[in-house]
Scaffold this active site. Structure first.
Site, PDB file in Angstrom:
ATOM      1  NE  ARG A 136      -4.185  -1.395  -0.225  1.00  0.00           N
ATOM      2  CZ  ARG A 136      -4.225  -2.391  -1.095  1.00  0.00           C
ATOM      3  NH1 ARG A 136      -3.182  -2.650  -1.867  1.00  0.00           N
ATOM      4  NH2 ARG A 136      -5.325  -3.120  -1.212  1.00  0.00           N
ATOM      5  CD  GLU A 172      -2.499   4.119  -5.909  1.00  0.00           C
ATOM      6  OE1 GLU A 172      -3.585   3.550  -6.160  1.00  0.00           O
ATOM      7  OE2 GLU A 172      -1.493   3.510  -5.508  1.00  0.00           O
ATOM      8  CG  HIS A 177      -2.726   0.210  -7.304  1.00  0.00           C
ATOM      9  ND1 HIS A 177      -3.139   0.832  -6.144  1.00  0.00           N
ATOM     10  CD2 HIS A 177      -2.748  -1.121  -7.024  1.00  0.00           C
ATOM     11  CE1 HIS A 177      -3.390  -0.084  -5.208  1.00  0.00           C
ATOM     12  NE2 HIS A 177      -3.168  -1.274  -5.725  1.00  0.00           N
TER      13      HIS A 177
END
Length: 312
Positions: free
Chosen positions: A223, A250, A269
């Site tokens: 994370r 993000e 991601h």
């Protein structure tokens, strides 16, 4: 009959039919974008990631996440609600990306891509091998184990870090997180696959990052907030290369200074998505097992420990 609201739309029709036919369950299929509070009130269980606010103040018996990380649901689900996640689905896909990026950095492949863009025929110099390198795996869940296995096959010396003591097969050494500062100073490769929690927030702060071995490779696929990205520009030069698939913000804004760090490589991601068919097949196995277990009141897999925020 228990009512299960199924919001995952990526399974095949045949797989959905198998889920629909589980004895003891009334499975209702609905696109997550169309889910309402009324849908939640009428369900005993929800399968698939939905807007967390929809779950607040509801009395679900069970919630099955389609992601390994469940931090967004910990504070909205009732404490009595059984929480399971997708740990076991993503390890293969993410660990293969980790191996690919580690080797790309070791072999200076990004430099050759830049040379090609600029029509330059240049030998970028010496490269390194994973053979004999001390590879530190911070987070020894499914992703960490899968990466450790592949890195060991390439000749690496694998060191694991976890919150509790105890050896794990496939690791040459194992330590608790208390030894992080000492171990990053020794590691040639540092691979982070930790979940988001109050225990991991900015674990990789300026003190830890500054303690890392000169010319080490740093990778984060857990994370984004495990690593304090605000200080990366100050410490990046000590690393051979840094790869981040997860970031604190993000999508990463176009004006972020992270885009302009020469030895920092960013992917959006994507390692934990469904690009690899094995990932979705593994997720389906977990979901089906747990739905059958829910109907029969038997043991589920990938159960989340609420204290730590991830599956044991």
């Amino acid at each position: 009959m228990k009512k299960v609201l199924m919001t995952i739309t990526d399974f095949t029709q045949e797989e959905n039919n198998q889920l629909h036919d589980i004895a003891g369950l009334d499975v209702i299929f609905k696109d997550k974008a169309d889910i309402t509070k009324e849908d939640i009130k009428n369900a005993d269980a929800v399968v698939g990631n939905i807007e967390p606010s929809l779950l607040k103040d509801e009395n679900l018996e069970w919630f099955q996440s389609e992601s390994a990380g469940v931090n967004q649901y910990l504070n909205v689900l009732d404490r009595k609600c059984l929480l399971t996640c997708a740990t076991g689905s993503y390890g293969i896909a993410i660990s293969e990306y980790m191996i690919a990026m580690m080797l790309n950095i070791m072999k200076r492949i990004p430099a050759y891509y830049k040379d090609q863009e600029n029509q330059r025929w240049i030998n970028e110099g010496r490269v390194i091998s994973p053979i004999g390198k001390r590879i530190l795996v911070v987070g020894t869940g499914d992703i960490g184990k899968q990466f450790a296995k592949r890195a060991k096959d390439l000749g690496g010396h694998i060191v694991g870090m976890r919150r509790r003591e105890g050896d794990i097969e496939g690791f040459d050494e194992m330590y608790t997180i208390d030894a992080l500062k000492r171990e990053v100073a020794l590691a040639d490769v540092i691979a982070i696959s930790l979940p988001a929690s109050k225990h991991t927030y900015h674990l990789f702060n300026k003190e830890i990052l500054s303690s890392c071995k000169k010319d080490a490779i740093l990778m984060n696929v857990g994370r984004g907030n495990v690593l304090d990205t605000s200080i990366l520009k100050d410490v990046a030069n000590q690393f051979l290369g840094i790869w981040l698939d997860v970031l604190e913000e993000e999508p990463l804004p176009a004006n972020s200074p992270l885009w302009h760090i020469d030895n920092l490589y960013i992917t959006p991601h994507i390692t934990g998505g469904y690009q690899l068919d094995i990932t979705l097949k593994n997720l389906y196995k977990i979901v089906r097992h747990n739905m059958i277990a829910y109907a029969a009141n038997t043991e589920m897999v990938s159960r989340v420990d609420r204290k730590w925020g991830y599956a044991q």
